[in-house]
Design a protein around this motif. Structure first.
Motif, PDB file in Angstrom:
ATOM      1  N   SER A 132       0.935  -1.315   0.041  1.00 25.74           N
ATOM      2  CA  SER A 132      -0.023  -0.032  -0.092  1.00 25.74           C
ATOM      3  C   SER A 132       0.930   1.120   0.080  1.00 25.74           C
ATOM      4  O   SER A 132       0.568   2.142  -0.580  1.00 25.74           O
ATOM      5  CB  SER A 132      -0.969  -0.025   1.218  1.00 25.74           C
ATOM      6  OG  SER A 132      -0.260   0.247   2.382  1.00 25.74           O
ATOM      7  N   LYS A 133       1.955   1.224   0.797  1.00 20.37           N
ATOM      8  CA  LYS A 133       2.841   2.440   0.669  1.00 20.37           C
ATOM      9  C   LYS A 133       3.411   2.594  -0.703  1.00 20.37           C
ATOM     10  O   LYS A 133       3.839   3.737  -1.192  1.00 20.37           O
ATOM     11  CB  LYS A 133       4.015   2.147   1.875  1.00 20.37           C
ATOM     12  CG  LYS A 133       3.516   2.187   3.187  1.00 20.37           C
ATOM     13  CD  LYS A 133       2.646   3.672   3.532  1.00 20.37           C
ATOM     14  CE  LYS A 133       3.684   4.721   3.781  1.00 20.37           C
ATOM     15  NZ  LYS A 133       3.191   5.942   4.025  1.00 20.37           N
ATOM     16  N   LEU A 134       3.688   1.493  -1.258  1.00 18.67           N
ATOM     17  CA  LEU A 134       4.411   1.587  -2.670  1.00 18.67           C
ATOM     18  C   LEU A 134       3.508   2.057  -3.685  1.00 18.67           C
ATOM     19  O   LEU A 134       3.831   2.925  -4.502  1.00 18.67           O
ATOM     20  CB  LEU A 134       4.879   0.149  -3.093  1.00 18.67           C
ATOM     21  CG  LEU A 134       5.582   0.275  -4.547  1.00 18.67           C
ATOM     22  CD1 LEU A 134       6.709   0.791  -4.605  1.00 18.67           C
ATOM     23  CD2 LEU A 134       6.144  -1.230  -4.618  1.00 18.67           C
ATOM     24  N   ALA A 135       2.317   1.800  -3.505  1.00 16.31           N
ATOM     25  CA  ALA A 135       1.461   2.152  -4.410  1.00 16.31           C
ATOM     26  C   ALA A 135       1.025   3.799  -4.147  1.00 16.31           C
ATOM     27  O   ALA A 135       0.837   4.331  -5.326  1.00 16.31           O
ATOM     28  CB  ALA A 135      -0.196   1.519  -4.017  1.00 16.31           C
ATOM     29  N   GLY A 136       1.276   4.092  -2.910  1.00 21.44           N
ATOM     30  CA  GLY A 136       1.206   5.661  -2.634  1.00 21.44           C
ATOM     31  C   GLY A 136       2.420   6.386  -3.436  1.00 21.44           C
ATOM     32  O   GLY A 136       2.087   7.343  -3.685  1.00 21.44           O
ATOM     33  N   GLU A 137       3.388   5.672  -3.044  1.00 21.15           N
ATOM     34  CA  GLU A 137       4.802   6.263  -3.987  1.00 21.15           C
ATOM     35  C   GLU A 137       4.421   6.367  -5.391  1.00 21.15           C
ATOM     36  O   GLU A 137       4.348   7.508  -6.180  1.00 21.15           O
ATOM     37  CB  GLU A 137       5.955   5.360  -3.900  1.00 21.15           C
ATOM     38  CG  GLU A 137       6.589   5.340  -2.565  1.00 21.15           C
ATOM     39  CD  GLU A 137       7.849   4.471  -2.597  1.00 21.15           C
ATOM     40  OE1 GLU A 137       8.561   4.337  -3.954  1.00 21.15           O
ATOM     41  OE2 GLU A 137       8.532   4.245  -1.730  1.00 21.15           O
ATOM     42  N   ASP A 138       3.744   5.536  -6.226  1.00 24.32           N
ATOM     43  CA  ASP A 138       3.496   5.331  -7.536  1.00 24.32           C
ATOM     44  C   ASP A 138       2.365   6.437  -7.788  1.00 24.32           C
ATOM     45  O   ASP A 138       2.984   7.184  -9.007  1.00 24.32           O
ATOM     46  CB  ASP A 138       3.051   3.944  -8.080  1.00 24.32           C
ATOM     47  CG  ASP A 138       3.935   3.051  -8.079  1.00 24.32           C
ATOM     48  OD1 ASP A 138       5.167   3.412  -8.008  1.00 24.32           O
ATOM     49  OD2 ASP A 138       3.865   1.779  -7.840  1.00 24.32           O
TER      50      ASP A 138
END
Ligand SMILES: NC(=O)c1ccc[n+]([C@@H]2O[C@H](COP(=O)([O-])OP(=O)(O)OC[C@H]3O[C@@H](n4cnc5c(N)ncnc54)[C@H](OP(=O)(O)O)[C@@H]3O)[C@@H](O)[C@H]2O)c1
Length: 292
Positions: A132-138
């Motif tokens: 979920s944090k990586l999706a936030g980054e993207d």
């Protein structure tokens, strides 16, 4: 005046960040948290930005669902708080010509590497919090060109992580003072990081109007296991008592954590000083009144 809006201002990082920003001349800080706007509600967030934020130079997002075990069993909620609002914030910042600051995590990495992870390493999260944090980054990268993403790790702050009911340092000190037996994981390696230091870095970027946008790793320099971290906390606080090592394999759980998530801070070290994790800890213990 530089106008800075902080969301998640009552969390452990948000608290230190607001304090740091308020000490900078010519910075006007507006701080908000859950009582002002629910990040899980896109319509509410969009309306809040239009009505309460307006023109802005920086939006800093410290809101997150940080309880990793909870995220694992509430995937939709985790994405609603940790990822999707970043599209809304990014689009808004682009519209008003502001800049967006987002905090991500060492948990975007799988932990298979045994050398510190640099910004060029490919992320491969192994749990829902990390994805979920990586999706936030993207979503930050896709919606707002002028962004800073700071990946930080194993935070401890004066306020304590509200979502986790405290922080690791305070939990260990309290348990030791109650003479409880301490059994601590010795086969997960990371870099403990004080939110006071993260706040110092972000304040430096804002105060000096840095425009080298992109992704940065920041954490206490060096590495240790949670067991080694605990031994150092005890020794700094001069608390005696046994601390035993355990393996994460002895704690059956659906939640997988990276076995190794040390962040390589070479890139950010060209712009700011990167103290050792031991110094992060010492300064925190002094600020908290555990050590004089
Ligand atoms: N903690 C760590 O070890 C760690 C490690 C690596 C990266 N990070 C990242 O660093 C950042 C700061 O973490 P932190 O430790 O300061 O977290 P924290 O203390 O748990 O603070 C998070 C804040 O977000 C708020 N929040 C949660 N859900 C919300 C919602 N739906 N709407 C509005 N506000 C909401 C919380 O309010 P409530 O208290 O009311 O829920 C809290 O004030 C996060 O992006 C996190 O992912 C943390």
């Amino acid at each position: 005046m530089t106008k800075v809006v902080v969301f998640g201002a009552y969390g452990q990082l948000g608290t230190d960040l607001v304090r740091g920003l308020r000490a900078i001349r010519n910075v006007d800080v507006l701080s908000f948290d859950r009582e002002h706007v629910d990040f899980g509600n896109e319509t509410e967030l969009r309306a809040f930005l239009e009505q309460k934020v307006g023109e802005v130079d920086f939006i800093i997002n410290c809101v997150a669902m940080t309880n990793t075990a909870y995220c694992e069993e509430h995937c939709e909620e985790a994405y609603k708080v940790n990822a999707l609002p970043l599209a809304v914030l990014g689009q808004y910042c682009t519209k008003v010509k502001g800049r967006l600051i987002y905090f991500s995590t060492d948990y975007v990495f799988s932990g298979e590497k045994r050398k510190p992870y640099s910004e060029n390493d490919s992320p491969r999260p192994i749990n829902i919090y990390g994805t979920s944090k990586l999706a936030g980054e993207d979503l930050v990268r896709a919606t707002c060109e002028r962004h800073f993403i700071f990946r930080v790790s194993s935070l401890f702050g004066i306020a304590g992580a509200l979502g986790k009911g405290g922080n690791f340092v305070e939990t260990m000190i309290a348990k030791a003072q109650r003479r409880e037996k301490l059994s601590v994981i010795d086969d997960q390696i990371m870099s403990p990081t004080s939110t006071i230091e993260v706040a110092r870095v972000v304040c430096h970027f804002i105060e000096n109007n840095l425009t080298s946008f992109g992704t940065y790793h920041f954490a206490g320099k060096g590495q240790c296991s949670w067991y080694e971290f605990t031994k150092t906390i005890m020794s700094e606080c001069k608390i005696s008592g046994p601390v035993s090592r355990v393996s994460w394999k002895e704690y059956p759980s659906v939640l997988r954590r990276p076995e190794y998530s040390v962040l390589d801070t070479t890139k950010i070290a060209q712009l700011v000083t990167v103290p050792t994790w031991e110094d992060h800890l010492k300064n925190y213990l002094i600020a908290k009144g555990h050590v004089r």
